[in-house]
Design a protein around this motif. Structure first.
Motif, PDB file in Angstrom:
ATOM      1  N   PRO A   1       0.804  -1.226   0.000  1.00 36.08           N
ATOM      2  CA  PRO A   1       0.000   0.000   0.000  1.00 36.08           C
ATOM      3  C   PRO A   1       0.839   1.280   0.000  1.00 36.08           C
ATOM      4  O   PRO A   1       0.441   2.285  -0.602  1.00 36.08           O
ATOM      5  CB  PRO A   1      -0.830  -0.106   1.292  1.00 36.08           C
ATOM      6  CG  PRO A   1      -0.818  -1.551   1.651  1.00 36.08           C
ATOM      7  CD  PRO A   1       0.454  -2.112   1.109  1.00 36.08           C
ATOM      8  N   ALA A   2       1.999   1.249   0.620  1.00 36.12           N
ATOM      9  CA  ALA A   2       2.843   2.444   0.707  1.00 36.12           C
ATOM     10  C   ALA A   2       3.555   2.761  -0.609  1.00 36.12           C
ATOM     11  O   ALA A   2       3.958   3.908  -0.839  1.00 36.12           O
ATOM     12  CB  ALA A   2       3.868   2.277   1.816  1.00 36.12           C
ATOM     13  N   THR A   3       3.729   1.754  -1.469  1.00 38.22           N
ATOM     14  CA  THR A   3       4.433   1.964  -2.739  1.00 38.22           C
ATOM     15  C   THR A   3       3.646   1.311  -3.876  1.00 38.22           C
ATOM     16  O   THR A   3       3.980   0.199  -4.308  1.00 38.22           O
ATOM     17  CB  THR A   3       5.858   1.390  -2.682  1.00 38.22           C
ATOM     18  OG1 THR A   3       5.774   0.022  -2.276  1.00 38.22           O
ATOM     19  CG2 THR A   3       6.748   2.154  -1.715  1.00 38.22           C
ATOM     20  N   PRO A   4       2.601   1.975  -4.372  1.00 43.44           N
ATOM     21  CA  PRO A   4       1.727   1.355  -5.383  1.00 43.44           C
ATOM     22  C   PRO A   4       2.360   1.174  -6.761  1.00 43.44           C
ATOM     23  O   PRO A   4       1.775   0.521  -7.614  1.00 43.44           O
ATOM     24  CB  PRO A   4       0.538   2.320  -5.452  1.00 43.44           C
ATOM     25  CG  PRO A   4       1.060   3.616  -4.961  1.00 43.44           C
ATOM     26  CD  PRO A   4       2.147   3.303  -3.981  1.00 43.44           C
ATOM     27  N   ASP A   5       3.559   1.696  -6.980  1.00 40.42           N
ATOM     28  CA  ASP A   5       4.206   1.529  -8.284  1.00 40.42           C
ATOM     29  C   ASP A   5       5.273   0.432  -8.266  1.00 40.42           C
ATOM     30  O   ASP A   5       6.129   0.357  -9.148  1.00 40.42           O
ATOM     31  CB  ASP A   5       4.792   2.843  -8.780  1.00 40.42           C
ATOM     32  CG  ASP A   5       5.757   3.477  -7.805  1.00 40.42           C
ATOM     33  OD1 ASP A   5       5.756   3.072  -6.623  1.00 40.42           O
ATOM     34  OD2 ASP A   5       6.513   4.381  -8.203  1.00 40.42           O
ATOM     35  N   GLU A   6       5.225  -0.441  -7.254  1.00 38.26           N
ATOM     36  CA  GLU A   6       6.081  -1.615  -7.246  1.00 38.26           C
ATOM     37  C   GLU A   6       5.267  -2.795  -6.720  1.00 38.26           C
ATOM     38  O   GLU A   6       4.283  -2.630  -6.006  1.00 38.26           O
ATOM     39  CB  GLU A   6       7.356  -1.415  -6.422  1.00 38.26           C
ATOM     40  CG  GLU A   6       7.169  -1.350  -4.938  1.00 38.26           C
ATOM     41  CD  GLU A   6       8.477  -1.258  -4.173  1.00 38.26           C
ATOM     42  OE1 GLU A   6       9.550  -1.586  -4.730  1.00 38.26           O
ATOM     43  OE2 GLU A   6       8.434  -0.868  -3.001  1.00 38.26           O
ATOM     44  N   ARG A   7       5.685  -4.013  -7.108  1.00 33.16           N
ATOM     45  CA  ARG A   7       5.001  -5.213  -6.657  1.00 33.16           C
ATOM     46  C   ARG A   7       5.991  -6.355  -6.516  1.00 33.16           C
ATOM     47  O   ARG A   7       7.062  -6.348  -7.125  1.00 33.16           O
ATOM     48  CB  ARG A   7       3.841  -5.583  -7.582  1.00 33.16           C
ATOM     49  CG  ARG A   7       4.241  -5.971  -8.989  1.00 33.16           C
ATOM     50  CD  ARG A   7       2.992  -6.204  -9.830  1.00 33.16           C
ATOM     51  NE  ARG A   7       3.338  -6.727 -11.155  1.00 33.16           N
ATOM     52  CZ  ARG A   7       2.451  -7.137 -12.039  1.00 33.16           C
ATOM     53  NH1 ARG A   7       1.161  -7.084 -11.757  1.00 33.16           N
ATOM     54  NH2 ARG A   7       2.833  -7.596 -13.209  1.00 33.16           N
ATOM     55  N   PHE A   8       5.581  -7.343  -5.695  1.00 34.88           N
ATOM     56  CA  PHE A   8       6.440  -8.475  -5.372  1.00 34.88           C
ATOM     57  C   PHE A   8       5.667  -9.777  -5.540  1.00 34.88           C
ATOM     58  O   PHE A   8       4.458  -9.827  -5.350  1.00 34.88           O
ATOM     59  CB  PHE A   8       6.924  -8.386  -3.919  1.00 34.88           C
ATOM     60  CG  PHE A   8       7.775  -7.191  -3.630  1.00 34.88           C
ATOM     61  CD1 PHE A   8       9.144  -7.258  -3.773  1.00 34.88           C
ATOM     62  CD2 PHE A   8       7.200  -5.996  -3.221  1.00 34.88           C
ATOM     63  CE1 PHE A   8       9.939  -6.153  -3.522  1.00 34.88           C
ATOM     64  CE2 PHE A   8       7.978  -4.882  -2.959  1.00 34.88           C
ATOM     65  CZ  PHE A   8       9.348  -4.955  -3.108  1.00 34.88           C
TER      66      PHE A   8
END
Length: 177
Positions: free
Chosen positions: A108-115
């Motif tokens: 939620p804190a960094t919506p332009d990255e995913r894991f």
């Protein structure tokens, strides 16, 4: 009548051409790179020290070298891995092979990255080398998800949390008996 023969001949040609694409010749490039399976532990590949692959790993062998069918993963590691990765959506969880695969998770804190995480339980013993975690990372650039290297400490941190959770579960089980 002549039109009927022409139509039948054309239909036959189309059928032959359509079926000719269904040949049995194998493709020449059988080793296609897949980043999600590139880090599969050696124990799960053909020729590993277990004698199996991703489809037979964890089943063990009997004296004749045949699959014995018993679950060969540590139950505390299995539960600890599921508990630790519970914040991520699961795609697959195979308790017989000891493989857990998550779907992409967007913090939620960094919506332009995913894991995305693949976890492999490699043993029925609760030891540090019995768990292998692979982490995949993508960032959004110009509206497209692009693969980027994941920080190795992320996988190591997850492995440590899984081991700690598994140890806690084992201790709780001992105290309840």
């Amino acid at each position: 009548m002549r039109n009927l023969k022409t139509i039948a001949g054309a239909a036959g040609c189309v059928a032959v051409l359509a079926l000719s694409g269904c040949g049995t010749h194998p493709t020449t490039n059988t080793a296609i790179y897949n980043p999600e399976t590139a880090n599969v532990p050696a124990q799960m590949n053909e020729g590993g020290n277990t004698g199996g692959n991703l489809f037979t790993f964890g089943r063990g062998t009997n004296n004749n070298g045949n699959a014995a069918g018993a679950v060969q993963v540590n139950a505390y590691l299995w539960r600890g891995t599921l508990d630790t990765l519970a914040f991520m959506p699961l795609v697959s969880a195979d308790p017989f092979g000891g493989v857990i695969i998550t779907d992409w998770y967007v913090p939620p804190a960094t919506p332009d990255e995913r894991f995305k995480v693949n976890a492999y339980i490699l043993s029925n013993q609760l030891t540090a080398d019995a768990i292998k975690v692979s982490v995949f990372h993508q960032v959004q650039q110009n509206g497209q998800w692009v693969d980027t290297p994941a920080d190795p400490s992320t996988a190591n941190g997850l492995e440590d949390r899984i081991l700690a959770q598994a140890a806690n579960l084992q201790e709780a089980a001992r105290n309840n008996h």
